[in-house]
Design an enzyme around this catalytic site. Structure first.
Site, PDB file in Angstrom:
ATOM      1  N   SER A 104       1.543 -73.271 -35.942  1.00 51.41           N
ATOM      2  CA  SER A 104       0.546 -72.879 -36.935  1.00 51.41           C
ATOM      3  C   SER A 104      -0.004 -74.131 -37.628  1.00 51.41           C
ATOM      4  CB  SER A 104       1.171 -71.883 -37.916  1.00 51.41           C
ATOM      5  OG  SER A 104       0.185 -71.188 -38.643  1.00 51.41           O
ATOM      6  N   HIS A 238       2.266 -63.655 -34.632  1.00 52.72           N
ATOM      7  CA  HIS A 238       2.145 -65.048 -35.051  1.00 52.72           C
ATOM      8  C   HIS A 238       3.488 -65.778 -34.987  1.00 52.72           C
ATOM      9  CE1 HIS A 238      -0.127 -68.282 -36.885  1.00 52.72           C
ATOM     10  NE2 HIS A 238       0.801 -68.440 -37.814  1.00 52.72           N
TER      11      HIS A 238
END
Length: 266
Positions: A104, A238
């Site tokens: 990320s 995610h």
């Protein structure tokens, strides 16, 4: 190939400057992997990675200020400063092939660190591994850092990866929110920029249900790859890397070994 998930390693130690948690190799260091956590994340999130690789791989995990035992250190709010500090911290560890893995926000940071190592020090990484983050030229920053605490908490819940107990407890929230806000300031002010090549192969990873990036987005990391590109799509959102830990580690380890065969630059 044996992933080495159950190897016994010496206790982790902290680099003298405090920026890296170091999990020593057990049979002589042949390669290193620097792991760069996500926004709101810490070195502790990647503790299992410390002993997940083979005996010749040393794992280093970045310790961002403003959290855990660096709680008293001022948070950093710009990508430029964070990348500068991490780049300086990793310089002493280039005696063997060094690869970077960023998840990320950590993926953007890994790209910036790779650029600094090459441009300023002539030390290209053996490989750049990027996870769950759009490449620099496809970023669309959101100004969440300018909103209230509830907006930040809602985003953390949307992405997952943070214990609900932490988000619900007012005392714990008071401790973790400054670092979360600082990281989202980094993310929110790091806008689209040129797809600068990093001088090494790039490997991208994403969950097939990630709400923040698409397979198409991750494919565009090929634009910064100087020595080949591959994309792995794994089940999950995610934070696919939690449930897919063994599969991800196996893939990363195979690519670390391939870097031993001559892809490292000076």
């Amino acid at each position: 190939m044996n992933v080495g998930a159950h190897r016994i390693a010496p206790s982790a130690n902290v680099s003298p400057d405090g920026w890296l948690r170091r999990y020593p190799a057990t049979a002589g260091v042949r390669r290193r992997l620097l792991v760069l956590p996500h926004a709101g994340g810490s070195a502790g999130f990647f503790h299992a990675w410390g002993t997940a690789f083979d005996s010749g791989t040393e794992v280093l995990v970045a310790r961002y200020p403003g959290r855990h035992d660096r709680l008293g250190d001022p948070c950093i709010t710009t990508m430029e400063e964070l990348a500068d500090r991490v780049s300086e911290a990793i310089l002493p560890f280039h005696d063997v092939p060094l690869s970077l893995f960023g998840h990320s926000m950590g993926a953007s940071l890994a790209h910036e660190v790779a650029l600094r190592l090459g441009r300023r020090h002539g030390k290209h990484p053996a490989a750049l591994h990027v996870s769950s983050r759009r490449p620099p030229h496809r970023l669309t920053p959101r100004a969440l850092h300018e909103q209230g605490d509830e907006a930040l908490i809602a985003e953390m819940r949307r992405l997952g990866g943070t214990a609900e107990a932490v988000l619900r407890d007012p005392d714990l929230r008071e401790i973790v929110l400054p670092a979360i806000r600082a990281d989202f300031t980094i993310v929110g002010t790091y806008g689209p920029r040129a797809a600068d090549p990093v001088g090494c192969p790039v490997y991208a990873y994403i969950g097939d249900e990630d709400p923040g990036a698409s397979v198409e987005d991750m494919s565009a990391w090929s634009d910064v790859a100087s020595g080949g590109f591959q994309l792995d799509v794994l089940p999950g959102g995610h934070f696919y890397l939690v449930d897919q830990h063994e599969s991800l580690v196996r893939s990363v380890l195979a690519r670390l070994h391939s870097a031993d065969d001559g892809s490292r630059r000076p």
